[in-house]
Design a protein around this motif. Structure first.
Motif, PDB file in Angstrom:
ATOM      1  N   UNK A 143       0.855  -1.184   0.000  1.00 32.80           N
ATOM      2  CA  UNK A 143       0.000   0.000   0.000  1.00 32.80           C
ATOM      3  C   UNK A 143       0.894   1.239   0.000  1.00 32.80           C
ATOM      4  N   UNK A 144       0.507   2.220  -0.787  1.00 33.80           N
ATOM      5  CA  UNK A 144       1.233   3.489  -0.852  1.00 33.80           C
ATOM      6  C   UNK A 144       0.237   4.617  -0.607  1.00 33.80           C
ATOM      7  N   UNK A 145       0.388   5.294   0.521  1.00 34.89           N
ATOM      8  CA  UNK A 145      -0.442   6.457   0.829  1.00 34.89           C
ATOM      9  C   UNK A 145       0.323   7.702   0.416  1.00 34.89           C
ATOM     10  N   UNK A 146      -0.256   8.455  -0.521  1.00 33.48           N
ATOM     11  CA  UNK A 146       0.414   9.650  -1.031  1.00 33.48           C
ATOM     12  C   UNK A 146      -0.227  10.891  -0.411  1.00 33.48           C
TER      13      UNK A 146
ATOM     14  N   UNK B 286       4.621  13.239  -0.299  1.00 32.18           N
ATOM     15  CA  UNK B 286       5.293  12.323   0.619  1.00 32.18           C
ATOM     16  C   UNK B 286       4.538  11.009   0.562  1.00 32.18           C
ATOM     17  N   UNK B 287       5.253   9.943   0.325  1.00 29.95           N
ATOM     18  CA  UNK B 287       4.628   8.628   0.167  1.00 29.95           C
ATOM     19  C   UNK B 287       4.971   7.744   1.354  1.00 29.95           C
ATOM     20  N   UNK B 288       3.937   7.211   1.988  1.00 33.17           N
ATOM     21  CA  UNK B 288       4.114   6.299   3.112  1.00 33.17           C
ATOM     22  C   UNK B 288       3.789   4.892   2.617  1.00 33.17           C
ATOM     23  N   UNK B 289       4.784   4.032   2.596  1.00 35.41           N
ATOM     24  CA  UNK B 289       4.626   2.666   2.087  1.00 35.41           C
ATOM     25  C   UNK B 289       4.410   1.723   3.262  1.00 35.41           C
ATOM     26  N   UNK B 290       3.338   0.944   3.166  1.00 36.74           N
ATOM     27  CA  UNK B 290       3.009  -0.022   4.219  1.00 36.74           C
ATOM     28  C   UNK B 290       2.866   0.646   5.590  1.00 36.74           C
ATOM     29  N   UNK B 291       2.420   1.893   5.560  1.00 38.18           N
ATOM     30  CA  UNK B 291       2.108   2.643   6.781  1.00 38.18           C
ATOM     31  C   UNK B 291       3.320   2.881   7.674  1.00 38.18           C
ATOM     32  N   UNK B 292       4.533   2.739   7.138  1.00 39.69           N
ATOM     33  CA  UNK B 292       5.701   2.936   8.006  1.00 39.69           C
ATOM     34  C   UNK B 292       6.926   3.502   7.312  1.00 39.69           C
TER      35      UNK B 292
ATOM     36  N   UNK C 195       2.819  -5.191  -6.700  1.00 37.98           N
ATOM     37  CA  UNK C 195       1.506  -4.617  -6.980  1.00 37.98           C
ATOM     38  C   UNK C 195       1.218  -3.577  -5.908  1.00 37.98           C
ATOM     39  N   UNK C 196       0.910  -2.365  -6.327  1.00 39.24           N
ATOM     40  CA  UNK C 196       0.704  -1.279  -5.367  1.00 39.24           C
ATOM     41  C   UNK C 196      -0.750  -0.835  -5.350  1.00 39.24           C
TER      42      UNK C 196
END
Length: 234
Positions: free
Chosen positions: A12-15, A200-206, A43-44
């Motif tokens: 998961x990528x939170x932008x 700013x991208x947060x990958x896997x919530x961390x 796969x994102x």
């Protein structure tokens, strides 16, 4: 390029971004190139999170150049140089920041984007990340390529309906106090992540990837996170 894995690693990528942020559009273009290189390997799932660059902007907005000169204390000449550099990076990312209308180009403006973020939150909740991304890209296009007012709620609802969202439900979302509170809470979460600029991208919530990076930077970072995820699951 690594050989595709039998089972691609899902991330998961939170932008965190704003609709009026050109570097956010560029960053997504670069990320898209990176994910193309990682096809079959990673796969994102991309989710867009709010970060208002100008939360106190009045409804009438402000001329872009005047705003940037006031906010950053830069001259018109410095602004022109920055725009030239930005266009070169945008072109390499396959992103257009230029006016594409047939009529004379309106003056570039900066807007209050709270309503945009409410609609993006609504889109994710009601239709999922793919539709939310469609909406985000449509809002980028409205701002950068069509120079439309992001303070015009009727136009925002047109854009929302254009990606398949129910217009009446989207209109209700704009007045939903709970949804607005969620936007504010997510913006606070950005500060908790020590995010002071976007994208700013947060990958896997961390794991955070700050700024609009080159595609190869995203590739390397995502591969490292995917490896950590596989090791943790082993």
């Amino acid at each position: 390029m690594n050989a595709p894995l039998e089972n691609p690693q899902k991330l998961t990528i939170d932008i965190y971004s704003d609709v009026v942020c050109p570097w956010c559009a560029i960053g997504y273009g670069q990320l898209t190139k990176a994910l193309g290189e990682l096809e079959g390997e990673i796969e994102a799932e991309i989710r867009w999170r709010p970060f208002e660059l100008n939360p106190d902007m009045p409804a009438q907005g402000e001329e872009q150049e005047a705003h940037l000169q006031r906010k950053y204390g830069r001259s018109a000449e410095e602004g022109s140089k920055v725009r030239g550099q930005m266009k070169a990076v945008a072109d390499s990312a396959g992103v257009s920041l230029s006016y594409e209308g047939e009529s004379e180009a309106p003056t570039p403006m900066m807007w209050n984007t709270r309503d945009c973020h409410k609609l993006l939150g609504f889109a994710l909740q009601q239709a999922g990340p793919d539709v939310q991304t469609q909406l985000k890209l449509a809002l980028f296009k409205a701002h950068f390529n069509h120079r439309e007012s992001l303070a015009d709620r009727e136009r925002l609802l047109d854009i929302a309906a254009g990606v398949g969202l129910h217009r009446g439900a989207a209109k209700a979302a704009l007045d939903d106090e709970e949804l607005e509170a969620r936007v504010i809470a997510e913006e606070q979460q950005a500060w908790d992540f020590n995010i002071t600029g976007v994208p700013a991208m947060i990958v896997e919530n961390k794991f955070m990837i700050p700024g609009a990076q080159a595609p190869e930077t995203y590739v390397n970072a995502l591969r490292r996170v995917a490896q950590k995820a596989r090791e943790a699951a082993a």
